[in-house]
Design a protein around this motif. Structure first.
Motif, PDB file in Angstrom:
ATOM      1  N   VAL A 170       0.853  -1.200   0.000  1.00  0.00           N
ATOM      2  CA  VAL A 170       0.000   0.000   0.000  1.00  0.00           C
ATOM      3  C   VAL A 170       0.889   1.251   0.000  1.00  0.00           C
ATOM      4  N   PHE A 171       1.892   1.276   0.870  1.00  0.00           N
ATOM      5  CA  PHE A 171       2.786   2.451   0.922  1.00  0.00           C
ATOM      6  C   PHE A 171       3.476   2.651  -0.431  1.00  0.00           C
ATOM      7  N   ARG A 172       3.905   1.533  -1.032  1.00  0.00           N
ATOM      8  CA  ARG A 172       4.605   1.624  -2.325  1.00  0.00           C
ATOM      9  C   ARG A 172       3.688   2.224  -3.388  1.00  0.00           C
ATOM     10  N   ARG A 173       2.432   1.725  -3.438  1.00  0.00           N
ATOM     11  CA  ARG A 173       1.523   2.230  -4.473  1.00  0.00           C
ATOM     12  C   ARG A 173       1.200   3.711  -4.234  1.00  0.00           C
ATOM     13  N   LEU A 174       1.055   4.091  -2.969  1.00  0.00           N
ATOM     14  CA  LEU A 174       0.748   5.497  -2.678  1.00  0.00           C
ATOM     15  C   LEU A 174       1.928   6.396  -3.027  1.00  0.00           C
ATOM     16  N   ARG A 175       3.141   5.888  -2.793  1.00  0.00           N
ATOM     17  CA  ARG A 175       4.323   6.688  -3.175  1.00  0.00           C
ATOM     18  C   ARG A 175       4.291   6.985  -4.673  1.00  0.00           C
ATOM     19  N   GLY A 176       3.810   6.007  -5.436  1.00  0.00           N
ATOM     20  CA  GLY A 176       3.734   6.156  -6.898  1.00  0.00           C
ATOM     21  C   GLY A 176       2.825   7.289  -7.334  1.00  0.00           C
ATOM     22  N   ILE A 177       1.890   7.714  -6.459  1.00  0.00           N
ATOM     23  CA  ILE A 177       1.046   8.859  -6.849  1.00  0.00           C
ATOM     24  C   ILE A 177       1.399  10.094  -6.002  1.00  0.00           C
ATOM     25  N   GLY A 178       2.598  10.076  -5.447  1.00  0.00           N
ATOM     26  CA  GLY A 178       3.111  11.287  -4.783  1.00  0.00           C
ATOM     27  C   GLY A 178       2.854  11.360  -3.291  1.00  0.00           C
ATOM     28  N   ILE A 179       2.272  10.306  -2.725  1.00  0.00           N
ATOM     29  CA  ILE A 179       2.062  10.324  -1.261  1.00  0.00           C
ATOM     30  C   ILE A 179       3.253   9.589  -0.641  1.00  0.00           C
ATOM     31  N   THR A 180       4.276  10.348  -0.316  1.00  0.00           N
ATOM     32  CA  THR A 180       5.550   9.726   0.069  1.00  0.00           C
ATOM     33  C   THR A 180       5.780   9.727   1.579  1.00  0.00           C
ATOM     34  N   ASP A 181       4.947  10.509   2.314  1.00  0.00           N
ATOM     35  CA  ASP A 181       5.244  10.700   3.737  1.00  0.00           C
ATOM     36  C   ASP A 181       4.175  10.101   4.666  1.00  0.00           C
ATOM     37  N   LEU A 182       3.368   9.185   4.144  1.00  0.00           N
ATOM     38  CA  LEU A 182       2.255   8.665   4.954  1.00  0.00           C
ATOM     39  C   LEU A 182       2.748   8.029   6.270  1.00  0.00           C
ATOM     40  N   GLU A 183       3.815   7.251   6.163  1.00  0.00           N
ATOM     41  CA  GLU A 183       4.297   6.543   7.364  1.00  0.00           C
ATOM     42  C   GLU A 183       4.618   7.506   8.506  1.00  0.00           C
ATOM     43  N   GLU A 184       5.155   8.683   8.132  1.00  0.00           N
ATOM     44  CA  GLU A 184       5.513   9.666   9.179  1.00  0.00           C
ATOM     45  C   GLU A 184       4.283  10.308   9.810  1.00  0.00           C
ATOM     46  N   HIS A 185       3.168  10.262   9.105  1.00  0.00           N
ATOM     47  CA  HIS A 185       1.978  10.979   9.583  1.00  0.00           C
ATOM     48  C   HIS A 185       0.908  10.068  10.181  1.00  0.00           C
ATOM     49  N   LEU A 186       1.226   8.767  10.298  1.00  0.00           N
ATOM     50  CA  LEU A 186       0.238   7.851  10.883  1.00  0.00           C
ATOM     51  C   LEU A 186       0.138   8.104  12.381  1.00  0.00           C
ATOM     52  N   LYS A 187      -1.094   8.309  12.859  1.00  0.00           N
ATOM     53  CA  LYS A 187      -1.288   8.442  14.314  1.00  0.00           C
ATOM     54  C   LYS A 187      -1.448   7.063  14.941  1.00  0.00           C
ATOM     55  N   PHE A 188      -2.136   6.183  14.199  1.00  0.00           N
ATOM     56  CA  PHE A 188      -2.329   4.804  14.698  1.00  0.00           C
ATOM     57  C   PHE A 188      -2.767   3.926  13.540  1.00  0.00           C
ATOM     58  N   GLU A 189      -2.662   2.642  13.757  1.00  0.00           N
ATOM     59  CA  GLU A 189      -3.161   1.683  12.769  1.00  0.00           C
ATOM     60  C   GLU A 189      -3.971   0.604  13.473  1.00  0.00           C
ATOM     61  N   THR A 190      -5.108   0.255  12.868  1.00  0.00           N
ATOM     62  CA  THR A 190      -5.834  -0.958  13.260  1.00  0.00           C
ATOM     63  C   THR A 190      -5.915  -1.784  11.992  1.00  0.00           C
ATOM     64  N   SER A 191      -5.770  -3.099  12.098  1.00  0.00           N
ATOM     65  CA  SER A 191      -5.900  -3.886  10.857  1.00  0.00           C
ATOM     66  C   SER A 191      -6.757  -5.115  11.108  1.00  0.00           C
ATOM     67  N   PHE A 192      -7.430  -5.563  10.053  1.00  0.00           N
ATOM     68  CA  PHE A 192      -8.219  -6.805  10.087  1.00  0.00           C
ATOM     69  C   PHE A 192      -7.620  -7.776   9.078  1.00  0.00           C
ATOM     70  N   THR A 193      -7.582  -9.042   9.438  1.00  0.00           N
ATOM     71  CA  THR A 193      -7.154 -10.104   8.516  1.00  0.00           C
ATOM     72  C   THR A 193      -8.326 -11.087   8.383  1.00  0.00           C
ATOM     73  N   PRO A 194      -8.198 -12.121   7.574  1.00  0.00           N
ATOM     74  CA  PRO A 194      -9.288 -13.103   7.489  1.00  0.00           C
ATOM     75  C   PRO A 194      -9.669 -13.670   8.860  1.00  0.00           C
ATOM     76  N   LEU A 195      -8.688 -13.728   9.774  1.00  0.00           N
ATOM     77  CA  LEU A 195      -9.007 -14.246  11.123  1.00  0.00           C
ATOM     78  C   LEU A 195      -9.978 -13.301  11.834  1.00  0.00           C
ATOM     79  N   SER A 196      -9.810 -11.994  11.589  1.00  0.00           N
ATOM     80  CA  SER A 196     -10.714 -11.008  12.216  1.00  0.00           C
ATOM     81  C   SER A 196     -12.128 -11.177  11.669  1.00  0.00           C
ATOM     82  N   TRP A 197     -12.222 -11.371  10.335  1.00  0.00           N
ATOM     83  CA  TRP A 197     -13.574 -11.493   9.748  1.00  0.00           C
ATOM     84  C   TRP A 197     -14.279 -12.706  10.332  1.00  0.00           C
ATOM     85  N   ARG A 198     -13.507 -13.786  10.528  1.00  0.00           N
ATOM     86  CA  ARG A 198     -14.127 -14.998  11.088  1.00  0.00           C
ATOM     87  C   ARG A 198     -14.594 -14.741  12.516  1.00  0.00           C
ATOM     88  N   LYS A 199     -13.719 -14.108  13.287  1.00  0.00           N
ATOM     89  CA  LYS A 199     -14.036 -13.907  14.707  1.00  0.00           C
ATOM     90  C   LYS A 199     -15.188 -12.916  14.902  1.00  0.00           C
TER      91      LYS A 199
END
Ligand SMILES: Cc1cc2nc3c(=O)[nH]c(=O)nc-3n(C[C@H](O)[C@H](O)[C@H](O)COP(=O)(O)OP(=O)(O)OC[C@H]3O[C@@H](n4cnc5c(N)ncnc54)[C@H](O)[C@@H]3O)c2cc1C
Length: 495
Positions: free
Chosen positions: A398-427
């Protein structure tokens, strides 16, 4: 005569719609939902002032939403404030070139001709085919149910074999309209919504890009969860009762009847009709006694899953639209990696949703709320799937693709991350295999061949939702709710 009672398992969109139809016909309906709130997969989370729709982000098939709200007794525009999104998506290809899908035909023409001279005529022809497929499929296959074998297998349905091209692969059919692989991808990626690869999907599904362009892609003011809130208002008005934080642990059966539910904490309730909205295979596997039927269902084809990132960001990326889709040039390899290998493609196609553009309440002022969805294979027991490692890889893409459209500093500006995987959908929602769209919509799992809305043995046990007829997606499960409610009313009426 006292009113018949209905116990509904699950407050997903299909369950809520069916419950409302039944209650408005005088039945006493109670919905038991394991989670603290309604909506099922159409869910939301909030963190530090950032609000995320965790499931659906697109309202497509707008005519169906209009028809289903009308059938529930309230026009869509009264129940919900919706806004059209146009351009609906920005597609970004591997070399950074773009295609904005828009209902403005002048803009479409200049973009398509720049990719492939003559492509606009191909597009118009494809759109005309999509129109035919949409009209015929909605009337003959989606907006009706198939209670008997002969409802589907009859002479009248034979013309469907050439009218909606169920035996032709969607991707192969694109060769009639475009030469450019990118254009073939631009008008088939929607098959993922059905849990299908365009290389396996029937050409019938050209109806999806047709409805997106013709009827538009829409978005509720305030975010997707407003749709659930609107349905909740209608359900309560009709008299439906809800018990949240209540897991159903079993369906009690006696002879050929379902007689009630076993709830957590050793509670039991009786009902005249049981209506299961929870994922169909979960119901067969966990709540019913017939193990062989569950095993049969497990052998069916399941849709893919997704890894989703929810990011609170301390700045606003103005150049990002509501829906951006990065489409990989190695399109076939993408689907093979997901569908056959149940993994993550080496250069995955992926989707970014940036809701603040249409819903300023989704983030604190001047900040952004971003959702990145990366399709992956569903849970598979026959191979190693390291979801932590795959999540790290997906994030990197995701970061790589965003860099390709000029969004190069996302990682520095993240306040937090939550993520879901297939295990989350099941649960979270008891989705078998963590398949986000339930059973897939290949030819042998469509129309009459899709699991029926009624149990073959227990005559008063019905099913509604994505893995049953007509299929997955918010508008489709609303249809499922109406059709199943009608079937219940018809069959109770006939004794
Ligand atoms: C990531 C993602 C993106 C999507 N994007 C779109 C989109 O943009 N547009 C679109 O139209 N569709 C989209 N969909 C598909 C859409 O969300 C689903 O097709 C639809 O919401 C399914 O509704 P349902 O009625 O089948 O019920 P579900 O949403 O599956 O709800 C079933 C309910 O049953 C409950 N339940 C399960 N087991 C039990 C139990 N034992 N006891 C009590 N309760 C139980 C669950 O908690 C859940 O609330 C998306 C789905 C996902 C996951």
């Amino acid at each position: 005569m006292s009113a018949k009672t209905v116990a509904v398992i699950g407050a997903g969109v299909g369950g809520m719609c069916a419950a409302t139809h039944l209650a408005s016909q005088g039945m006493r309906v109670t919905v038991f939902e394991k989670n603290p709130n309604p909506g099922g997969r159409c869910d939301w989370i909030e963190r530090d002032g950032h609000r995320f729709d965790t499931g659906p982000t697109l309202m497509v098939m707008q005519r169906v939403f209009e028809a289903e709200f009308a059938a529930l007794g309230t026009p869509l525009e009264e129940a919900l404030e919706v806004q059209q999104v146009d351009p609906s998506y920005r597609l970004v290809f591997d070399d950074g070139s773009r295609l904005d899908l828009t209902s403005d035909m002048g803009v479409m023409k200049s973009q398509l001709e720049a990719i492939e001279p003559g492509a606009f005529q191909g597009f118009l022809n494809y759109h005309a085919e999509g129109w035919r497929h949409y009209q015929i499929s909605m009337e003959r296959l989606v907006n009706r149910d198939f209670r008997r074998f002969t409802d589907f297998f009859n002479l009248g349905n034979i013309p469907l074999l050439y009218q909606v091209k169920p035996l032709v692969s969607h991707y192969a059919n694109m060769g009639r309209y475009f030469k450019s692989p990118r254009l073939k991808a631009a008008f088939t990626f929607q098959d993922v919504y059905m849990g299908l690869s365009p290389f396996a999907a029937p050409a019938t599904f050209s109806l999806m890009p047709y409805t997106e362009l013709e009827h538009g892609v829409w978005y509720p003011k305030g975010g997707m969860y407003r749709l659930v809130e609107a349905l909740m208002t209608l359900a309560r008005k009709a008299g439906v009762e809800f018990e949240f934080d209540t897991t159903v642990e079993g369906i009690m059966v006696k002879g050929n009847r379902a007689v009630g539910l076993e709830l957590e904490h050793n509670r039991r309730i009786e009902a005249d009709v049981i209506l299961a909205n929870a994922d169909l295979t979960h119901v067969y596997q966990e709540l019913l006694p017939d193990a062989w039927r569950a095993e049969k269902l497990m052998r069916k084809q399941y849709s893919c899953s997704v890894i989703t990132f929810f990011w609170g960001v301390d700045k606003l990326y103005e150049n990002l639209g509501l829906h951006t889709l990065f489409l990989a040039d190695d399109y076939r390899q993408n689907f093979d990696a997901i569908v056959r290998e149940h993994g993550l493609p080496s250069n995955p196609s992926l989707y970014i949703h940036a809701p603040v553009r249409f819903n300023p309440e989704a983030a604190p002022e001047g900040e952004d709320t971003l959702i990145a969805i990366v399709p992956v294979g569903h849970l598979a027991e026959d191979r190693e799937q390291d979801w932590n490692a795959l999540t790290d890889l997906a994030r990197g893409h995701v970061f790589r693709r965003l860099r390709g459209i000029g969004i190069t500093d996302l990682e520095e500006h993240l306040k937090f991350e939550t993520s879901f995987t297939p295990l989350s959908w099941r649960k979270r929602y008891n989705l078998v295999n963590g398949s986000t769209h339930g059973l897939s919509h290949n030819l042998t799992q469509l129309a009459y061949l899709r699991p029926s809305n009624r149990h073959p043995r227990y005559g008063n046990l019905y099913f509604v939702g994505a893995s049953t007829h007509p299929g997955t997606g918010l508008p489709t499960v609303m249809i499922s709710g109406r059709l199943t409610a009608k079937r219940i009313l018809d069959e109770l009426g006939s004794g």
